[in-house]
Design an enzyme around this catalytic site. Structure first.
Site, PDB file in Angstrom:
ATOM      1  N   HIS A 261      45.467   9.314  69.477  1.00 24.09           N
ATOM      2  CA  HIS A 261      44.063   9.221  69.882  1.00 24.09           C
ATOM      3  C   HIS A 261      43.987   8.440  71.184  1.00 24.09           C
ATOM      4  CE1 HIS A 261      39.749   8.508  69.706  1.00 24.09           C
ATOM      5  NE2 HIS A 261      39.736   9.566  68.923  1.00 24.09           N
ATOM      6  N   ASP A 315      41.327  14.822  62.304  1.00 23.21           N
ATOM      7  CA  ASP A 315      41.644  16.245  62.125  1.00 23.21           C
ATOM      8  C   ASP A 315      42.795  16.468  61.143  1.00 23.21           C
ATOM      9  OD1 ASP A 315      39.697  17.149  63.944  1.00 23.21           O
ATOM     10  OD2 ASP A 315      40.958  16.452  65.579  1.00 23.21           O
TER      11      ASP A 315
HETATM   12  N1  COA Z   1      52.538  14.053  69.269  1.00 19.48           N
HETATM   13  C1  COA Z   1      53.612  13.643  69.956  1.00 19.48           C
HETATM   14  N2  COA Z   1      53.561  12.684  70.887  1.00 19.48           N
HETATM   15  C2  COA Z   1      52.339  12.117  71.107  1.00 19.48           C
HETATM   16  C3  COA Z   1      51.194  12.478  70.422  1.00 19.48           C
HETATM   17  C4  COA Z   1      51.313  13.507  69.466  1.00 19.48           C
HETATM   18  N3  COA Z   1      50.271  13.920  68.783  1.00 19.48           N
HETATM   19  N4  COA Z   1      50.157  11.748  70.850  1.00 19.48           N
HETATM   20  C5  COA Z   1      50.640  10.934  71.792  1.00 19.48           C
HETATM   21  N5  COA Z   1      51.964  11.158  71.966  1.00 19.48           N
HETATM   22  C6  COA Z   1      52.863  10.520  72.896  1.00 19.48           C
HETATM   23  C7  COA Z   1      52.541  10.985  74.307  1.00 19.48           C
HETATM   24  O1  COA Z   1      53.217  12.187  74.627  1.00 19.48           O
HETATM   25  C8  COA Z   1      53.021   9.829  75.127  1.00 19.48           C
HETATM   26  O2  COA Z   1      54.423   9.887  75.228  1.00 19.48           O
HETATM   27  P1  COA Z   1      55.160   9.486  76.604  1.00 19.48           P
HETATM   28  O3  COA Z   1      54.787   8.057  76.828  1.00 19.48           O
HETATM   29  O4  COA Z   1      56.592   9.718  76.289  1.00 19.48           O
HETATM   30  O5  COA Z   1      54.603  10.402  77.636  1.00 19.48           O
HETATM   31  C9  COA Z   1      52.685   8.642  74.243  1.00 19.48           C
HETATM   32  O6  COA Z   1      52.610   9.133  72.915  1.00 19.48           O
HETATM   33  C10 COA Z   1      51.387   7.971  74.569  1.00 19.48           C
HETATM   34  O7  COA Z   1      50.374   8.939  74.614  1.00 19.48           O
HETATM   35  P2  COA Z   1      48.873   8.503  74.811  1.00 19.48           P
HETATM   36  O8  COA Z   1      48.686   8.001  76.201  1.00 19.48           O
HETATM   37  O9  COA Z   1      48.545   7.608  73.697  1.00 19.48           O
HETATM   38  O10 COA Z   1      48.100   9.864  74.616  1.00 19.48           O
HETATM   39  P3  COA Z   1      46.779  10.323  75.336  1.00 19.48           P
HETATM   40  O11 COA Z   1      45.738   9.274  75.289  1.00 19.48           O
HETATM   41  O12 COA Z   1      47.068  10.890  76.658  1.00 19.48           O
HETATM   42  O13 COA Z   1      46.387  11.549  74.409  1.00 19.48           O
HETATM   43  C11 COA Z   1      45.700  12.806  72.607  1.00 19.48           C
HETATM   44  C12 COA Z   1      45.616  11.450  73.277  1.00 19.48           C
HETATM   45  C13 COA Z   1      44.688  12.844  71.491  1.00 19.48           C
HETATM   46  C14 COA Z   1      45.342  13.899  73.630  1.00 19.48           C
HETATM   47  C15 COA Z   1      47.131  13.030  72.071  1.00 19.48           C
HETATM   48  O14 COA Z   1      47.438  12.011  71.151  1.00 19.48           O
HETATM   49  C16 COA Z   1      47.321  14.388  71.465  1.00 19.48           C
HETATM   50  O15 COA Z   1      47.527  15.374  72.196  1.00 19.48           O
HETATM   51  N6  COA Z   1      47.246  14.509  70.105  1.00 19.48           N
HETATM   52  C17 COA Z   1      47.416  15.792  69.445  1.00 19.48           C
HETATM   53  C18 COA Z   1      46.128  16.588  69.459  1.00 19.48           C
HETATM   54  C19 COA Z   1      45.086  15.994  68.553  1.00 19.48           C
HETATM   55  O16 COA Z   1      45.337  15.712  67.404  1.00 19.48           O
HETATM   56  N7  COA Z   1      43.875  15.866  69.101  1.00 19.48           N
HETATM   57  C20 COA Z   1      42.734  15.347  68.367  1.00 19.48           C
HETATM   58  C21 COA Z   1      42.344  14.008  68.878  1.00 19.48           C
HETATM   59  S1  COA Z   1      41.082  13.269  67.898  1.00 19.48           S
END
Ligand code: COA
Length: 378
Positions: A261, A315
Site C-alpha cells: 500500500h 483487496d
Molecule cells: N508485490 C511485490 N513487491 C511489492 C509489492 C507487491 N504487491 N508491493 C510493493 N512491493 C515492493 C516494490 O516493488 C518495491 O520494491 P523495490 O524497492 O525493490 O523496488 C518495494 O516493495 C517498495 O514498494 P512501495 O514503494 O512500497 O510501493 P508503491 O507505494 O510504489 O506501490 C502499490 C504501492 C499498492 C502500487 C504496490 O504495493 C502494488 O502494486 N501492490 C499490488 C497491487 C495492489 O494490491 N493494489 C491495491 C492497493 S490498495
C-alpha cells in the site's frame, strides 16, 4: 529545471484539506468523519455509513428513514440505458461498461452543469441508487439473461443480490457483503478519488468526475486488485502449492496482487475486519473449495509477510469473499464502485465547495528551445 523537489507519484505530498476521512498509517487506522471503520462495519448498515460520509454525522432513525426513502426514489435506470447496454460488445470488462453507463447517466441529466451543493448531493444519491442496478443488469446481460428490475422493498445490499440472482441470501451473507461496502466506501486521496477531485476542479461536472474515477479504479494497482487476487488464487491452485508459488513469484520479482500500500506500511486498517468476514463466508459456504482458498490465503499472507514484510491490503480478503458470495470475478471492482461512489462524491462536493483548479508543475527534460525550420528546408 525546477528548483522544487520532485515527488514521484505524488508520494508524501499533501495537496488539500479534507474532513471526509483520515488515514493513520502510524496506527494502521482509518476513520470516516471521526468514526473508526471497524466500529462502523460492526455496528452500522452500509446505508448509515453512506449518510455519514455525505452528511458528517451518523443519522437518527428518522434521518435514516428519510435518506433511504430518497435513495429508493432514485432507483431505476431508463430503458434507453438498458438498450445501450444490450449493445455493448460482448467480452467488454464490466468496469469499462460501467464507465460508459455512468457517462450515459450524465447525458440523461438535464441539469448537469449545476454545481450547487444540494444539487450535487441529489446526484450523488442518484448515482448511489443507480450504479448497483447497472452492475447487476450488466452481469445478467453478459450471461444472456434479462435484467431483474430494482425493487423498492429491499435494503441496499439485499436489493443488489436480488437484482443479480433473483433471490436474497441469508442475513449472515448479506452482513459480510455489507461490511465490505462499509470498508470500501472511502480512503482519502487515493488515485481514483484524487482523479475525481482533479476533474471536478475544472468544473467539468459530477458525471465526468465519477466516470474518470471509475477509469482510475479499474487498474490492477488500485481497485482492480480485488479481481487480480482471485485470479492469483486460482493460478496457485492448491493450498499445498501456496508457499512454493509465493517464493517463486518473489524470486522472479512478480507484483503480488492484494499486497502493499502506498500509505500503510505495516498493515491496512481494514484488513482484520474483512478477513473475519471472509472467514465467515468460508464457514457459511463450508465446501472443501472454500476451506482450501482460506488455507491458501493464510499461507500466501504469512509467506509474504515473513519474506518481504509487505502486508495484505483490503483487496486480499475482499476478492475471495466476493467469490464465495457467488459473484463472477469481473464484477468485483464494479462492486467496489457501488461503495466508493459515496467517498468520491463527498470529495467532489468538498472540492467544489471551495474550489481551486488542480494544476501541478512538471520538470521539463526534453530538447532545449530551438528554431522551427520550414518543411521544405528540413
Ligand atoms: N508485490 C511485490 N513487491 C511489492 C509489492 C507487491 N504487491 N508491493 C510493493 N512491493 C515492493 C516494490 O516493488 C518495491 O520494491 P523495490 O524497492 O525493490 O523496488 C518495494 O516493495 C517498495 O514498494 P512501495 O514503494 O512500497 O510501493 P508503491 O507505494 O510504489 O506501490 C502499490 C504501492 C499498492 C502500487 C504496490 O504495493 C502494488 O502494486 N501492490 C499490488 C497491487 C495492489 O494490491 N493494489 C491495491 C492497493 S490498495
Amino acid at each position: 529545471m525546477t528548483d522544487a523537489e520532485i515527488k514521484y507519484g505524488l508520494a508524501g505530498v499533501v495537496t488539500d484539506d479534507t474532513a471526509v476521512s483520515k488515514v493513520m498509517p502510524e496506527t494502521n487506522s482509518l476513520t470516516y468523519r471521526g468514526y473508526a471503520v471497524q466500529d462502523l462495519a460492526a455496528k452500522c448498515r452500509f446505508e448509515e455509513t453512506a449518510y455519514l460520509i455525505w452528511n458528517g454525522e451518523l443519522p437518527t432513525q428518522n434521518e435514516l428513514d428519510e435518506f433511504n426513502a430518497k435513495e429508493k426514489a432514485e432507483r431505476g435506470i431508463s430503458t434507453d440505458l438498458i438498450d445501450v447496454m444490450r449493445k455493448f460488445p460482448s467480452g467488454a470488462h464490466p468496469m469499462a461498461t460501467l464507465r460508459t453507463a455512468v457517462s450515459f447517466l450524465g447525458l440523461e441529466d438535464k441539469e448537469i452543469d449545476d454545481h450547487a451543493t444540494d444539487k450535487l448531493y441529489e446526484r450523488s444519491i442518484s448515482l448511489y441508487a443507480k450504479i448497483p442496478e447497472i452492475v447487476a443488469a450488466d452481469f445478467r446481460l453478459r450471461n444472456g439473461k434479462d435484467p431483474i428490475p430494482t425493487t423498492k422493498d429491499l435494503a441496499f445490499s439485499e436489493n443488489f443480490f436480488h437484482m443479480c440472482f433473483g433471490e436474497v441470501p441469508s442475513p449472515e451473507v448479506v452482513k459480510c457483503f455489507d461490511i465490505s461496502m462499509t470498508l470500501y466506501a472511502e480512503h482519502s486521496f487515493n488515485a481514483s478519488t484524487f482523479t475525481a477531485r482533479v476533474i471536478a476542479s475544472s468544473l467539468s461536472g459530477i458525471y465526468s468526475a465519477v466516470t474518470g474515477a471509475i477509469g482510475s479504479l479499474k487498474g490492477p494497482l488500485h481497485g482492480g486488485a480485488n479481481e487480480a487476487v482471485m485470479h492469483m488464487l486460482k493460478e496457485v491452485g492448491t493450498a499445498e502449492n501456496a508457499e512454493a508459488w509465493m517464493l517463486d513469484a518473489l524470486e522472479t520479482k512478480k507484483k503480488i496482487m492484494g499486497f502493499g500500500h502506498r500509505v500503510y506500511r505495516s498493515g491496512d486498517s481494514r484488513v482484520p475486519t474483512m478477513t473475519e468476514a471472509y472467514k465467515n463466508m468460508v464457514d457459511i459456504i463450508g465446501t472443501d473449495e472454500a476451506k482450501m482458498y482460506w488455507e491458501m490465503s493464510r499461507i500466501l499472507d504469512k509467506t509474504m509477510v515473513d519474506k518481504k514484510g509487505i502486508y495484505p491490503n483490503l483487496d486480499f480478503p475482499a476478492g475471495p469473499a466476493y467469490y464465495l458470495m457467488g459473484f463472477e470475478i469481473p464484477m468485483f471492482t464494479p462492486i467496489f464502485v457501488m461503495s466508493r461512489i459515496t467517498g468520491w462524491t463527498a470529495h467532489i462536493i468538498e472540492q467544489l465547495s471551495d474550489n481551486k483548479l488542480i494544476r501541478p508543475l512538471s520538470n521539463y527534460t526534453g530538447s532545449p528551445q530551438r528554431d522551427v525550420i520550414a518543411i521544405e528546408q528540413r
